[in-house]
Design an enzyme around this catalytic site. Structure first.
Site, short mmCIF file in Angstrom:
data_model
loop_
_atom_site.label_atom_id
_atom_site.label_comp_id
_atom_site.label_asym_id
_atom_site.label_seq_id
_atom_site.Cartn_x
_atom_site.Cartn_y
_atom_site.Cartn_z
N CYS A 131 3.43 1.64 2.74
CA CYS A 131 4.67 0.87 2.53
C CYS A 131 5.63 1.72 1.71
CB CYS A 131 4.39 -0.43 1.79
SG CYS A 131 3.30 -1.56 2.66
N ASP A 181 18.96 -25.60 19.50
CA ASP A 181 18.09 -26.30 18.55
C ASP A 181 16.73 -25.66 18.39
OD1 ASP A 181 17.12 -26.98 21.13
OD2 ASP A 181 16.09 -28.69 20.25
N ASP A 215 22.96 -24.89 24.99
CA ASP A 215 21.59 -24.79 25.48
C ASP A 215 21.25 -26.14 26.13
OD1 ASP A 215 18.95 -23.72 25.69
OD2 ASP A 215 18.39 -25.12 24.10
N CYS A 230 46.20 -18.61 -11.22
CA CYS A 230 46.90 -18.21 -10.00
C CYS A 230 46.07 -17.17 -9.23
CB CYS A 230 48.27 -17.64 -10.32
SG CYS A 230 48.20 -16.12 -11.25
N CYS A 267 0.83 -1.20 0.00
CA CYS A 267 0.00 0.00 0.00
C CYS A 267 0.87 1.26 0.00
CB CYS A 267 -0.93 0.02 1.21
SG CYS A 267 0.01 0.01 2.76
#
Length: 833
Positions: free
Chosen positions: A17, A705, A506, A82, A14
């Site tokens: 934005c 995880d 964790d 190279c 819109c």
């Protein structure tokens, strides 16, 4: 000077934005004007490149919540030899307006380019590579792997053909050129002298060396000329200048020897021929060895099945794997490779997933279990429903991740590229100075000495080994990691992981299985253990909490039939209330019992003992009386304690981060041998804890995880995601452990250290070789020892340095993980009803 850039933006819906994007852009430094078109979803920005940069504009759009349209392409580049070639191609690409990133890998001979399609086309990018003196070949990817293999084989054949011709002509050339220096009386010397005059033998040398120079060695002249034309000399320029000097000098000495000072009209045809032949031999061996560095990727690609047995209208039809679509039912027989990812619907079997996860023992599969394309069915037949096909399969994603990691440059390579960019011009200056000094101050004949030393400097200084030092080690290292079930998503991570000083783990789902299990049940007030479990499990039937599931599974395991629940109410923060067989059951924490006025005195010792064992105590009451104290615990993963001990033995500090209370966290930490515990950390505080450790000056790796681990994974110097976790966590990780076994961290760190040592040794050899031998080639040993390096040996030494670097990198294929996982096989259990 102001510059106008255009790029597409996705996600705008819109006018607000449009205004948001424009505001975000206008806040950036150097932006003079910004205009957004919602209909075309395009942005036009006028900005001063001297004050801001293009990447900042794209980041501003992204931070505003929208997605700038960029493209990433890989292009094979032919003719690079190279590190100087790498620098030149990168410079040419980065000069193009709209190119955001350009990275060239000498080992894979690929250029990876990120660009704005609105400003620069793929054709223009290829044209820039061509203008730099190299050949853009067809785009490659997983699908083009076979074409790439064919192209590499074609190039290898071309080297073999040129080398064969050069060797066949150079052998007699050397015999003819060197025989006159043999002792008098040597039969060949006498025979040549009697057969033809010296002048005629020189013309024969000319006839032999000319095809070597301009047929076998033409590739050096073609690329070398392009390098000089673009004022960016590289290896080909050095070979071209060196051999051309030897050839031209010899031709003039043959045609018009009178123009040279007395005693200097010598010929060096054999030097030019041998140099070309030796360098071709080195390049041929280099290509053979380079092919081996990508063997791991080739092995992964070979895991892809060609066909699949699909059930269509009740019949088994064998189809190309590309024709399988999500939802198809696929039949797999014993010994067959699983063609795509899916979920087992019928049958059961063991599946060998070792090439995907690194786990050596086949895994039992029942209905409802996931299977991964590329793995091998071992014992029984089963049917599965395809869920992911083509580029979406786990195997395809692994191949893509490894290839992307191999195309990226770690920090050490970026430094090496800068050095290589100025190395050859400096060598040319040294060669010119060497010629001048020998010509002015050298012994007689000065011209000969000046010529020989200058050519030796040119030939020995080729920076081929510098360009191969890092990419070959990264390719073999990442490939070896993939074989072990450790995926390095970034080449940077392969270098950085070996430097990590602290590993933060964790707890839930990382150190532990992430699936609580009932461990203890103590009934009170005359209730039996069975009666207590039956009532509590029945009350938990309508709860979705993981602890409720653990209690229900314990009841199911004992074969209990649970009564119906007449009423159920969850009490947030406390527990639940349920009506079972006309009785009121309450389940929850101790504060819930206290709130209800239920007497739990006499349980303090038991609760303390359970907490010390890292178990969570749960209270249950029936009709106002204490029914039981139940304990659940999240068991440690197999190998967690072993992994922690091994990391500490490596000198790495290990810390645990969890939201649990301090007492429970300390109990878990004691079980695995962790001293540093960061407890009661809320999910949104994990990244802050990592940042705090980094502020102590430590390089930190975070292992997690869950979705809430993603910010911490991104904040850490190296984020290690558990492959069995969520997709978001995997996307945020730099390294992925496919099996979720923490011993993979130890193996990954060891592989990282070994790879970095290989890179350092490669660089040491490449630079030490040049640093030590350029002065020798320039003749510094001559005044003291009378030693002068022949250009032929200079060419041989140059070729040997590249081969040494490659062979040193290939040694990584023999890496053995310090903690090999060899669990005991489990018997196949029937599927749960």
């Amino acid at each position: 000077m102001p510059q106008e850039v255009r790029f597409g933006v996705q996600g705008m819906t819109c006018a607000s934005c449009v205004a948001r994007v424009e505001r975000a852009l206008k806040k950036q430094k150097g932006v003079l004007e910004a205009s957004v078109n919602l209909a075309t979803e395009k942005v036009s920005v006028t900005f001063d490149p001297g004050q801001g940069d293009l990447s900042a504009l794209l980041e501003a759009v992204q931070e505003a919540g929208y997605t700038p349209v960029t493209e990433r392409v890989e292009i094979r580049v032919g003719g690079m030899t190279c590190a100087s070639c790498v620098s030149r191609v990168e410079r040419s690409l980065k000069k193009l307006p709209g190119v955001l990133e350009a990275s060239v890998n000498l080992a894979t001979e690929k250029a990876t380019v990120v660009f704005l399609p609105e400003m620069v086309s793929l054709a223009r990018i290829k044209a820039a590579i061509q203008e730099a003196g190299y050949e853009p070949l067809e785009d490659t990817g997983s699908a083009g792997a076979e074409a790439q293999d064919e192209a590499q084989e074609k190039e290898l054949k071309a080297y073999r053909r040129d080398l064969t011709l050069a060797a066949v002509l150079t052998v007699p050339l050397v015999i003819i050129a060197m025989t006159p220096y043999a002792p008098d009386g040597f039969f060949l010397k006498e025979w040549m002298h009697a057969l033809l005059p010296k002048t005629v033998w020189r013309w024969i040398e000319f006839a032999l060396v000319t095809p070597v120079m301009f047929i076998s060695g033409w590739r050096f002249f073609r690329v070398g000329w392009a390098e000089l034309k673009h004022r960016s000399p590289g290896m080909n320029s050095l070979v071209m200048i060196g051999t051309s000097a030897a050839y031209t000098y010899s031709v003039l000495a043959t045609l018009v020897p009178g123009i040279f000072p007395k005693g200097t009209a010598n010929t060096y045809f054999e030097a030019a021929g041998v140099i070309i032949t030796l360098i071709l031999l080195g390049k041929y061996l280099e290509h053979v060895a380079k092919g081996r560095t990508s063997e791991a990727i080739k092995k992964l690609m070979q895991l892809q099945a060609k066909t699949a047995r699909v059930l269509r209208d009740g019949k088994e039809i064998e189809l190309p794997v590309e024709a399988v679509v999500p939802g198809d039912l696929v039949v797999v027989r014993p010994g067959e490779r699983i063609p795509v990812d899916g979920e087992v619907t019928e049958g059961e079997s063991y599946v060998d997933e070792s090439m995907i996860t690194g786990e050596p023992i086949p895994v039992a599969k029942h209905p409802g279990d996931e299977v991964v394309g590329g793995t091998v069915n071992k014992t029984g037949s089963f049917v599965f429903k395809a869920t992911r096909v083509g580029a979406d399969t786990v195997l395809s994603q692994i191949i893509r991740m490894v290839e992307e990691a191999q195309s990226q440059k770690p920090p050490i390579q970026q430094l090496a590229d800068k050095i290589a960019g100025v190395f050859v011009p400096v060598v040319l200056v040294i060669a010119a100075l060497t010629f001048a000094i020998w010509y002015i101050y050298g012994p007689s004949p000065q011209l000969t000495y000046a010529f020989v030393t200058a050519v030796s400097v040119l030939l020995i200084a080729c920076p081929c080994a510098m360009g191969l030092a890092t990419p070959t080690a990264i390719m073999v290292g990442t490939g070896k990691g993939a074989e072990m079930g450790v995926l390095f998503r970034k080449g940077t991570a392969l270098e950085m992981l070996g430097k990590v000083q602290t590993v933060v783990l964790d707890k839930t789902g990382t150190l532990t299985k992430g699936r609580p299990e009932l461990t203890d049940l103590k009934p009170f007030n005359g209730f039996s253990e069975e009666e207590a479990l039956r009532l509590v499990a029945a009350a938990e039937q309508k709860s979705e909490h993981p602890i409720a599931e653990a209690i229900r599974q314990a009841a199911e395991a004992r074969g209990m039939t649970l009564p119906e629940v007449a009423a159920f109410e969850a009490i947030p923060g406390f527990g639940l209330k349920a009506e079972v067989e006309g009785r009121t059951v309450h389940v929850g924490a101790d504060r819930y019992m206290k709130k209800l006025g239920i007497d739990i005195s006499g349980t303090e010792a038991l609760v303390g003992e359970l907490s010390d064992q890292a178990k969570t105590p749960i209270f249950a009451a029936v009709d106002g009386k204490l029914l039981a104290v139940i304990a659940v615990a999240d068991p440690l993963k197999e190998g967690s304690a072993e992994a922690v001990a091994a990391l500490k033995a490596m000198g790495i500090e290990v810390a645990m981060l969890t939201g649990d209370n301090q007492r429970t966290a300390q109990a878990i930490a004691r079980q695995v041998g962790i001293e540093r515990v960061l407890a009661e950390v809320l999910p949104d505080q994990k990244a802050e804890e990592v940042k705090r450790l980094q502020s102590e000056g430590k390089k930190v790796a975070f292992v997690g995880d869950g979705i809430n681990d993603a910010p911490a994974l991104a904040q850490a110097d190296v984020g290690i995601a558990i492959g069995t976790g969520t997709d978001i966590a995997i996307e945020a990780g730099d390294v992925i452990l496919m099996s979720g076994d923490l011993r993979g961290i130890v193996n990954a760190v060891a592989l990282s250290k070994r790879t970095f040592r290989t890179i350092v040794l490669n660089f040491f050899w490449a630079y030490a070789y040049n640093t030590a031998l350029i002065p020798v080639a320039a003749g510094v040993l001559y005044p003291a020892f009378g030693l002068l390096l022949n250009p032929i040996f200079a060419a041989a030494a140059m070729s040997f340095s590249s081969i040494f670097v490659l062979m040193n990198s290939l040694r990584l294929r023999g890496f053995r993980p310090p903690l090999a996982h060899e669990p005991k096989a489990q018997p196949l259990q029937p599927a749960a009803a």
